[in-house]
Every structure is written in structure tokens, then in C-alpha cells.
Write a protein that holds these residues in place. Structure first.
Motif, PDB file in Angstrom:
ATOM      1  N   VAL A 134      -1.409   3.884   5.502  1.00  0.00           N
ATOM      2  CA  VAL A 134      -0.982   3.190   4.291  1.00  0.00           C
ATOM      3  C   VAL A 134       0.541   3.191   4.215  1.00  0.00           C
ATOM      4  O   VAL A 134       1.179   4.243   4.308  1.00  0.00           O
ATOM      5  N   THR A 135       1.123   1.997   4.062  1.00  0.00           N
ATOM      6  CA  THR A 135       2.557   1.900   3.825  1.00  0.00           C
ATOM      7  C   THR A 135       2.776   1.656   2.334  1.00  0.00           C
ATOM      8  O   THR A 135       2.225   0.724   1.758  1.00  0.00           O
TER       9      THR A 135
ATOM     10  N   PHE B 275       2.941   6.433   4.852  1.00  0.00           N
ATOM     11  CA  PHE B 275       4.395   6.329   4.988  1.00  0.00           C
ATOM     12  C   PHE B 275       4.919   5.841   3.648  1.00  0.00           C
ATOM     13  O   PHE B 275       4.706   4.693   3.250  1.00  0.00           O
ATOM     14  N   TYR B 276       5.586   6.737   2.935  1.00  0.00           N
ATOM     15  CA  TYR B 276       6.025   6.507   1.563  1.00  0.00           C
ATOM     16  C   TYR B 276       7.540   6.309   1.572  1.00  0.00           C
ATOM     17  O   TYR B 276       8.296   7.228   1.857  1.00  0.00           O
ATOM     18  N   LEU B 277       7.967   5.103   1.240  1.00  0.00           N
ATOM     19  CA  LEU B 277       9.386   4.726   1.235  1.00  0.00           C
ATOM     20  C   LEU B 277       9.878   4.543  -0.198  1.00  0.00           C
ATOM     21  O   LEU B 277       9.196   3.939  -1.021  1.00  0.00           O
ATOM     22  N   GLN B 278      11.058   5.075  -0.479  1.00  0.00           N
ATOM     23  CA  GLN B 278      11.660   4.880  -1.799  1.00  0.00           C
ATOM     24  C   GLN B 278      13.135   4.534  -1.628  1.00  0.00           C
ATOM     25  O   GLN B 278      13.826   5.113  -0.786  1.00  0.00           O
TER      26      GLN B 278
ATOM     27  N   ALA C 272      15.146  -6.239   1.321  1.00  0.00           N
ATOM     28  CA  ALA C 272      15.857  -6.012   2.580  1.00  0.00           C
ATOM     29  C   ALA C 272      15.472  -4.674   3.190  1.00  0.00           C
ATOM     30  O   ALA C 272      15.237  -4.565   4.394  1.00  0.00           O
ATOM     31  N   ILE C 273      15.388  -3.641   2.343  1.00  0.00           N
ATOM     32  CA  ILE C 273      15.029  -2.301   2.821  1.00  0.00           C
ATOM     33  C   ILE C 273      13.597  -2.278   3.354  1.00  0.00           C
ATOM     34  O   ILE C 273      13.333  -1.749   4.438  1.00  0.00           O
ATOM     35  N   THR C 274      12.667  -2.858   2.591  1.00  0.00           N
ATOM     36  CA  THR C 274      11.269  -2.810   3.023  1.00  0.00           C
ATOM     37  C   THR C 274      11.029  -3.642   4.281  1.00  0.00           C
ATOM     38  O   THR C 274      10.254  -3.237   5.159  1.00  0.00           O
ATOM     39  N   GLU C 275      11.677  -4.787   4.395  1.00  0.00           N
ATOM     40  CA  GLU C 275      11.496  -5.594   5.602  1.00  0.00           C
ATOM     41  C   GLU C 275      12.017  -4.859   6.829  1.00  0.00           C
ATOM     42  O   GLU C 275      11.400  -4.893   7.897  1.00  0.00           O
ATOM     43  N   LYS C 276      13.145  -4.169   6.677  1.00  0.00           N
ATOM     44  CA  LYS C 276      13.738  -3.429   7.792  1.00  0.00           C
ATOM     45  C   LYS C 276      12.843  -2.270   8.234  1.00  0.00           C
ATOM     46  O   LYS C 276      12.629  -2.056   9.430  1.00  0.00           O
ATOM     47  N   ILE C 277      12.309  -1.528   7.272  1.00  0.00           N
ATOM     48  CA  ILE C 277      11.603  -0.283   7.598  1.00  0.00           C
ATOM     49  C   ILE C 277      10.091  -0.468   7.696  1.00  0.00           C
ATOM     50  O   ILE C 277       9.441   0.115   8.578  1.00  0.00           O
ATOM     51  N   LEU C 278       9.506  -1.288   6.827  1.00  0.00           N
ATOM     52  CA  LEU C 278       8.053  -1.453   6.810  1.00  0.00           C
ATOM     53  C   LEU C 278       7.587  -2.758   7.447  1.00  0.00           C
ATOM     54  O   LEU C 278       6.404  -2.916   7.738  1.00  0.00           O
TER      55      LEU C 278
END
Length: 228
Positions: A27-28, A66-69, A215-221
Motif C-alpha cells: 500500500v502506498t 510505504f507512508y509518505l508525508q 510533484a513530491i508524490t509523482e517523484k516518490i510514488l
């Protein structure tokens, strides 16, 4: 061990649906983080605790998470507060970013896989603004580049608001009397004296609040992820 399927409310369909990740049991998850211009309040703690518990629950049911903030470390609020305090915006943001991490540690929030600062993704932000311009979704005014909400047919499908309904929305919407629609928001704000700025082909400036997360989510996820 056999686990019971987990259902969550899907904002798009308006129904509870079984979680089916794009890739197997991974899960992203992206959660919008703080704008670091002041100390955290109880609302920040609530968000942190709820999604930490959610991520723990997913893990206990056999998912990897994978939990991104994000960390908004450049914004109007930061610039205004830094002027009030008489310190550089970056110094102010750094102080309250450290406070945020301390708060998360004190609350024993441990499931966040990665924190990403907006200023670490200026290249990606500029790239997205260029792409939106090329596709006709963005236009330039005297103070910055704006997203034209009337050009995007799907705008508001998650919130249930049409482009017309956003005319009464004022939250985080930038003011300019020459905007095409009241709900249009700044993707890039042109440089002002004494403000942080970065060079770009469309003019030196800084990101608007709404563009950094994408921009952050496209780069990392990647262009698609499971839960926002």
C-alpha cells in the motif's frame, strides 16, 4: 494466517470498498503534512495519530506500507511569520520542522516511511508547471502562474464540487483580480524582493501551496498511488 478484507470509504465512488493495492500487498499512502511556520496544535496530533494507527492496522493485516508525508517549508505563512520574527524564512522553517519531528517522536508515531520537504523538489515542481502550461491548463499573470480550474473537466470530482461551486471557496486560494476564475490557484509565484526564490524558464519565483504535493508524490510514488 487468513485475514479479513479491509474496507475503506472511497471518496470517488462514495462507497466503502475493499482495499486493493496497485501492486500486490504493498500500500502506498500519502498524507499531507504541516506548514512549518509555528508550533503544532492538537489537529496536527490528531492527523498524525489517526494515520499512524491506520498504517499499523494495515501492517497487522499482512500489508506492507510505504507512508509518505510532505513538509511545506516554503509558503506565504512562513514568509509572513519570518518577517514578524525578523529571521530568514529558511531558518524559521528549519526550527519548526525540528519541532515537528520531536512532536512525532513524543507521540510515538513511527510508521512514516519518508518525510519530503517542498524545497527539496523544486526541480519536479518546475517540471510539472511546464507540463501544465504545455497542456493549456495554466496561464501567466503579473504575480505568477495559475491553474485554470475551468479547463479540467474532472476538477472537484473527489470533493463533489464543480468548478462553479469553487467560486465560494477561499481556503488557500491566491488573490488576483485578473484571474479567470476565483478558484484558480497559484502554481508558481514570481519573485518578490526579500523572498526566497528559485530560477526557472518562466521566471524566478517559488512554488504555490497546491503544486508541491503532486510533484513530491509523482517523484516518490509515481503517477498513481493507493491512498491519499
Amino acid at each position: 494466517m487468513k485475514t479479513t478484507p479491509i474496507k475503506i470509504f472511497n471518496t470517488l465512488s462514495g462507497k466503502k470498498e475493499v482495499i486493493k493495492p496497485l501492486k500486490g500487498k504493498r500500500v502506498t499512502l500519502f498524507v499531507c503534512g504541516p506548514t512549518v511556520y509555528d508550533f503544532s496544535h492538537i489537529g496536527h496530533a490528531r492527523t498524525g495519530l489517526i494515520f499512524d494507527a491506520f498504517a499499523r492496522y494495515l501492517k497487522s493485516n499482512g500489508f506492507t506500507v510505504f507512508y509518505l508525508q510532505n513538509i511545506t517549508d516554503i509558503d506565504d505563512k512562513i514568509i509572513i511569520r519570518s518577517r514578524e520574527k525578523g529571521v530568514p524564512p529558511k531558518d524559521l522553517a528549519d526550527v519548526f520542522t525540528k519541532e515537528w519531528f520531536k512532536n512525532m517522536k513524543d507521540l510515538k508515531i513511527s510508521t512514516v516511511s519518508k518525510y519530503s520537504r517542498a524545497t527539496d523538489h523544486i526541480k519536479e515542481i518546475i517540471n510539472q508547471v511546464k507540463r501544465l502550461q504545455n497542456k493549456g491548463y495554466a496561464y501567466s499573470l503579473d504575480d505568477g502562474i495559475y491553474f485554470d480550474i475551468s479547463k479540467f473537466k474532472g476538477y472537484g470530482k473527489l470533493s463533489g464540487r464543480t468548478a462553479l461551486a469553487t467560486e465560494d471557496s477561499v481556503s488557500r486560494i491566491d488573490y488576483n483580480k485578473n484571474k479567470r476564475n476565483r478558484g484558480d490557484f497559484a502554481l508558481w509565484k514570481f519573485a518578490e524582493p526579500g523572498e526566497p526564490s528559485w530560477p526557472s524558464s518562466f521566471g524566478a519565483g517559488r512554488p504555490g501551496w497546491h503544486i508541491e504535493d503532486t510533484a513530491i508524490t509523482e517523484k516518490i510514488l509515481g503517477p498513481q498511488y493507493d491512498i491519499h
